[in-house]
Design a protein around this motif. Structure first.
Motif, mmCIF file in Angstrom:
data_model
loop_
_atom_site.group_PDB
_atom_site.id
_atom_site.type_symbol
_atom_site.label_atom_id
_atom_site.label_comp_id
_atom_site.label_asym_id
_atom_site.label_seq_id
_atom_site.Cartn_x
_atom_site.Cartn_y
_atom_site.Cartn_z
ATOM 1 N N VAL A 1 18.557 16.108 -25.610
ATOM 2 C CA VAL A 1 18.213 16.690 -24.014
ATOM 3 C C VAL A 1 19.182 17.046 -23.382
ATOM 4 N N ILE A 2 20.284 16.094 -23.269
ATOM 5 C CA ILE A 2 21.202 16.363 -22.080
ATOM 6 C C ILE A 2 22.205 17.839 -22.495
ATOM 7 N N VAL A 3 22.698 18.383 -21.649
ATOM 8 C CA VAL A 3 23.438 19.769 -21.898
ATOM 9 C C VAL A 3 24.595 19.776 -21.011
ATOM 10 N N PRO A 4 25.606 20.236 -21.373
ATOM 11 C CA PRO A 4 26.735 20.580 -20.487
ATOM 12 C C PRO A 4 26.577 21.524 -19.275
ATOM 13 N N HIS A 5 25.566 21.106 -18.287
ATOM 14 C CA HIS A 5 25.100 21.884 -17.250
ATOM 15 C C HIS A 5 26.317 22.328 -16.485
#
Length: 279
Positions: A173-177
């Motif tokens: 789920v997490i991304v390098p936003h």
């Protein structure tokens, strides 16, 4: 009138550890993790002063969270205030979908990062936790989350379910936003010069400060975070970090001898004065 949810108190492990100043050694792990959730990162990008007043924003956010944990009879009131700060944080994602800070999945993720960071900080800089203690802390975190008055439908039922949830979030789920990348930019580019500090003086004092900031920030991150954010961290760096953590743990015997003002954050100290020390 609806009865306020139960609050935490001095019998909780959360009171013992969350306000311990050694948690500061973890660095911005929770804040960066929060901003790696696309909806949360976008909300900060669209609505927060994070980019113009980064450290002021972090300070303003941390105080109400600590007051929710350590507020005693006022914890639910404080928790609802924290929730209400987020009512107007909503908008549109780049793909056209909508986001809202009070979406239960988004709000629980923010809470989960504080819980996980406390667990990580305790085990890294204080002592290992037993499985029973981890289950106990997770149950306490459920009490804590309900103080915000947000739907708990996204909250995993037990410690085992939370572990599965956490693994899923990190792997899928997490991304390098952009918001998360900005939040760790100083780890590679250096700290910004504080206002009113002469440029010549800052060039002299900033190199060691930048080295420490990088070490604490990158060292305190989960390997998955470093991977996604492209933060360099070598095997030698990891060995130095583990030696540092072991050195902090060796201070445990002397730690109780230090003044309470050194060992605990102000919100925790105020709670101890009102309710007694954690047992």
């Amino acid at each position: 009138m609806t009865k306020d949810p139960e609050s935490l108190g001095p019998d909780s492990l959360t009171w013992r550890h969350f306000g311990d100043t050694r948690m500061l050694l973890v660095g911005p792990r929770a804040a960066v993790l929060q901003n790696m959730l696309p909806a949360l990162g976008q909300g900060v990008l669209d609505h927060s002063v994070f980019f113009s007043e980064t450290f002021a924003r972090l300070k303003r956010s941390a105080g109400p969270i600590l007051n929710t944990v350590y507020g005693g009879s006022r914890s639910a009131e404080t928790g609802r205030q924290v929730r209400d700060y987020h009512r107007e944080i909503k908008g549109t994602m780049p793909d056209g979908s909508r986001y809202h800070a009070l979406d239960p999945e988004t709000y629980f993720w923010a809470h989960a990062t504080f819980l996980e960071t406390m667990l990580y900080g305790t085990e890294t800089f204080i002592r290992p936790l037993s499985e029973a203690e981890k289950r106990r802390i997770y149950e306490e975190s459920k009490t804590w989350f309900r103080l915000y008055g947000v739907s708990d439908r996204s909250m995993p039922e037990d410690w085992e379910a939370f572990q599965a949830y956490w693994k899923h979030m990190l792997e899928e789920v997490i991304v390098p936003h952009k918001t998360a990348r900005y939040g760790v930019g100083y780890a590679t580019k250096g700290l910004p010069a504080p206002p009113k500090v002469p440029a010549k003086l800052w060039r002299t004092v900033s190199p060691p400060l930048n080295s420490v900031a990088r070490f604490i920030t990158v060292g305190g991150m989960h390997p998955r975070m470093r991977e996604l954010l492209n933060l360099p961290w070598s095997a030698a760096d990891e060995r130095r970090y583990q030696r540092f953590a072991a050195g902090v743990r060796r201070l445990n015997r002397a730690w109780p001898l230090l003044p309470e003002a050194v060992r605990y954050l102000p919100q925790a100290r105020a709670a101890f004065r009102r309710n007694g020390r954690p047992r």
